[in-house]
Design an enzyme around this catalytic site. Structure first.
Site, PDB file in Angstrom:
ATOM      1  N   ALA A  82      -4.640   7.542  -4.145  1.00 39.17           N
ATOM      2  CA  ALA A  82      -3.034   7.311  -4.248  1.00 39.17           C
ATOM      3  C   ALA A  82      -3.450   5.847  -4.612  1.00 39.17           C
ATOM      4  CB  ALA A  82      -2.635   7.230  -3.443  1.00 39.17           C
ATOM      5  N   SER A 108       1.194  -0.861   0.342  1.00 41.45           N
ATOM      6  CA  SER A 108       0.066  -0.315  -0.154  1.00 41.45           C
ATOM      7  C   SER A 108       0.499   1.298  -0.091  1.00 41.45           C
ATOM      8  CB  SER A 108      -0.685   0.041   1.033  1.00 41.45           C
ATOM      9  OG  SER A 108      -2.633   0.840   0.946  1.00 41.45           O
ATOM     10  N   ASN A 109       0.504   2.110  -0.077  1.00 45.85           N
ATOM     11  CA  ASN A 109       0.884   3.579   0.609  1.00 45.85           C
ATOM     12  C   ASN A 109       0.808   4.506   1.410  1.00 45.85           C
ATOM     13  OD1 ASN A 109      -1.282   5.706  -0.370  1.00 45.85           O
ATOM     14  ND2 ASN A 109      -0.623   3.913  -2.382  1.00 45.85           N
ATOM     15  N   ARG A 110       1.447   5.891   1.406  1.00 41.17           N
ATOM     16  CA  ARG A 110       1.463   6.729   3.324  1.00 41.17           C
ATOM     17  C   ARG A 110      -0.291   7.795   2.546  1.00 41.17           C
ATOM     18  NH1 ARG A 110       5.394   5.557   5.497  1.00 41.17           N
ATOM     19  NH2 ARG A 110       7.210   5.663   5.190  1.00 41.17           N
TER      20      ARG A 110
END
Ligand code: C5P
Length: 220
Positions: A96, A29-31
């Site tokens: 995102a 995943s991402n921030r």
């Protein structure tokens, strides 16, 4: 007296990260916190638009006064958005989305025993904006570009490559802006006019500036 300049618009907003399973207990995943997309959805709602928010997993409470669809993967987000695309007059893609995902998630938890290295094989996830852009009838399409270098040239390239009307470029390395923060600073690029630069401000205010720019473009 609240502005009602978005009355009559049907706005589809995506927000938050996606999660791509590696095995039953792990994911890539991402921030992304989802704050920028939620701010856009709330600003559009407050200005009179009908809003559908498609969101990846976030810690934010679902906003009132709009339909909220929760998804996990890039594929689920692509499906949820394409189902509602024909309804929309404006699409704001603030999520995102994963660019790559595991080719084949393991069915069982990956074990560390006996492995000194582990390689992951990834394949491209669906590029949702490119897909929506190909389905477009009259929708205004707005994307985001989170960059760590050469902000404007990279965003300009994405604007053209993905067939967008507007792109909001932000430098996620800037202190006090970007992922997780309540504030953001951005350059908004269109195909026609000059770039517009917005200094550090609350994400909600930036969302309102973006909606004002989008409306000008829709009416031009
Ligand atoms: O990840 P990237 O900076 O290329 O994202 C630019 C825009 O494209 C964003 O608006 C993002 O939501 C969208 N995107 C997408 N599908 C992907 C990756 C990004 O729609 N797989």
């Amino acid at each position: 007296m609240p502005r009602a300049d978005w009355r009559g618009q049907r706005v589809l907003v995506s927000a938050g990260p996606t999660q791509e399973a590696l095995d039953p207990v792990r994911f890539l995943s991402n921030r992304s916190s989802g704050k920028m997309g939620y701010a856009v959805a709330e600003a559009a709602r407050d200005r009179g638009a009908e809003v559908v928010l498609v969101t990846g997993p976030t810690a934010l409470p679902p906003p009132a006064g709009m339909a909220v669809v929760t998804v996990t993967t890039a594929q689920e987000m692509a499906d949820a958005l394409s189902q509602r695309f024909a309804w929309a007059t404006v699409v704001v893609m603030a999520a995102a989305v994963a660019d790559f995902r595991p080719t084949e998630p393991a069915r069982q938890k990956i074990k560390k025993q006996g492995q000194s290295r582990l390689s992951l094989e990834l394949e491209p996830a669906p590029d949702i904006l490119a897909m929506l852009s190909a389905m477009r009838t009259s929708q205004l399409l707005i994307g985001f570009a989170a960059e760590t270098e050469d902000l404007v040239p990279h965003a300009q390239a994405k604007l053209l490559a993905k067939g967008l009307d507007l792109i909001v470029a932000n430098d996620v390395t800037r202190v006090g802006a970007g992922f997780g923060s309540d504030d953001n600073a951005a350059v908004v690029l269109s195909r026609t006019g000059p770039p517009r630069e917005f200094g550090l401000m609350p994400k909600r205010r930036l969302a309102d500036e973006l909606l004002t720019a989008a409306l000008e473009l829709a009416r031009a």
